[in-house]
Scaffold this active site. Structure first.
Site, PDB file in Angstrom:
ATOM      1  N   ASP A  69       0.660  -0.999  -0.001  1.00 20.87           N
ATOM      2  CA  ASP A  69       0.468  -0.306   0.469  1.00 20.87           C
ATOM      3  C   ASP A  69       0.730   1.024  -0.244  1.00 20.87           C
ATOM      4  OD1 ASP A  69      -1.799  -1.512   0.030  1.00 20.87           O
ATOM      5  OD2 ASP A  69      -2.903  -0.456   2.112  1.00 20.87           O
ATOM      6  N   ASP A  70       0.423   2.112  -0.359  1.00 23.40           N
ATOM      7  CA  ASP A  70       0.758   3.824   0.000  1.00 23.40           C
ATOM      8  C   ASP A  70       1.815   3.989  -1.160  1.00 23.40           C
ATOM      9  OD1 ASP A  70      -1.110   3.573   1.651  1.00 23.40           O
ATOM     10  OD2 ASP A  70       0.276   4.803   3.314  1.00 23.40           O
ATOM     11  N   HIS A 120      -6.179   2.915  -4.567  1.00 22.42           N
ATOM     12  CA  HIS A 120      -5.963   3.697  -3.001  1.00 22.42           C
ATOM     13  C   HIS A 120      -6.845   4.799  -2.949  1.00 22.42           C
ATOM     14  CE1 HIS A 120      -4.828   2.190   1.025  1.00 22.42           C
ATOM     15  NE2 HIS A 120      -3.678   2.238   0.641  1.00 22.42           N
ATOM     16  N   HIS A 124      -5.473   9.799  -0.204  1.00 21.51           N
ATOM     17  CA  HIS A 124      -5.123   8.671   0.968  1.00 21.51           C
ATOM     18  C   HIS A 124      -5.688   9.804   2.351  1.00 21.51           C
ATOM     19  CE1 HIS A 124      -3.408   5.984   3.838  1.00 21.51           C
ATOM     20  NE2 HIS A 124      -3.524   4.635   2.991  1.00 21.51           N
ATOM     21  N   HIS A 214       3.643  -1.785   3.085  1.00 25.88           N
ATOM     22  CA  HIS A 214       4.218  -1.338   2.756  1.00 25.88           C
ATOM     23  C   HIS A 214       5.112  -0.850   2.256  1.00 25.88           C
ATOM     24  CE1 HIS A 214       1.137  -1.157   5.474  1.00 25.88           C
ATOM     25  NE2 HIS A 214       0.584   0.704   5.085  1.00 25.88           N
TER      26      HIS A 214
END
Ligand SMILES: [Zn+2]
Length: 242
Positions: A69-70, A120, A124, A214
């Protein structure tokens, strides 16, 4: 939706307490139980209280799904991709829309090397769960359009920021026809030491798991290498989500 069933049960129990005339303390007990379950549902995507998210995979061939993620991260994502290639492993990258333009080559490489891309959100944002459904949808659509521009792909997978879910997010996901993806193994890699993350993997990772990492975490390379070694030893096969 499970949430409405929970709300219905809560109201029924409140009415039951009123009519049976038992101690008013049961109003408080019922309220605490309701709030507790709702908080657990908001913060734990795999409970599927508000929306149905996929939090594990079928493990017909000892598969696991590693997710990142991210990102994309200009420095780390290419190194994560190098490691995955070294082990012939596939994964899924839940990208933040605002980072896509500065990482077009990485995004193209993710797809070219057989990995999956998920949405995502564009920003965010910490406040995403309390945005209007319309604003949420715009953020998701903006990210989808960037992914389409760069890769030519229609992005289907979606993971809400922090894995937080509620009725508003459920509505946005449904209206956009996204497939919500959670996880059932959280490595806590953004704030735990590499030793602890690796220990968690070796203690808990099983075929069928969706693992949350991540590709912005500075320790990801050592953690991923150990994870891939562990998968090799246990004959687990890291695959991309589809
Ligand atoms: Zn995130």
């Amino acid at each position: 939706m499970k949430f409405y069933l929970l709300l219905f049960l809560f109201l029924i129990l409140m009415i039951a307490v009123y009519f049976t005339g038992i101690s008013p303390i049961w109003y408080v007990v019922n309220l605490f139980l309701f709030v507790g379950v709702v908080v657990a549902g908001v913060t734990t995507i795999k409970f599927n209280l508000f929306l149905t998210a996929q939090s594990s995979i079928k493990n017909t061939n000892n598969e696991v799904a590693l997710t990142f993620d991210d990102g994309p991260d200009t420095e780390l994502t290419p190194q994560v991709l190098d490691l995955l290639r070294e082990y012939n492993a596939k994964a899924t990258f839940f990208c933040i829309g605002s980072k896509l333009k500065d990482n077009e080559a990485n995004v193209k490489r993710i797809v070219a090397e057989g990995h999956a891309i998920g949405n995502h959100t564009y920003e965010h944002s910490n406040t995403f769960p309390i945005w209007s459904v319309k604003k949420m949808m715009l953020s998701i659509q903006k990210t989808d359009m960037l992914i389409k521009d760069i890769t030519g792909l229609d992005c289907v997978l979606f993971r809400p920021p922090f894995g937080v879910t509620n009725n508003l997010i459920a509505s946005a996901v449904k209206q956009l026809g996204k497939v919500a993806i959670g996880w059932n193994l959280r490595t806590m890699d953004t704030y735990k030491s590499s030793d602890k993350v690796i220990a968690t993997i070796k203690k808990k990772l099983l075929p069928g798991d969706i693992v949350l990492f991540h590709d912005t975490n500075p320790n990801i390379l050592v953690e991923l290498k150990e994870t891939l070694e562990y998968c090799k030893i246990k004959k687990m096969n890291p695959i991309a989500l589809v």
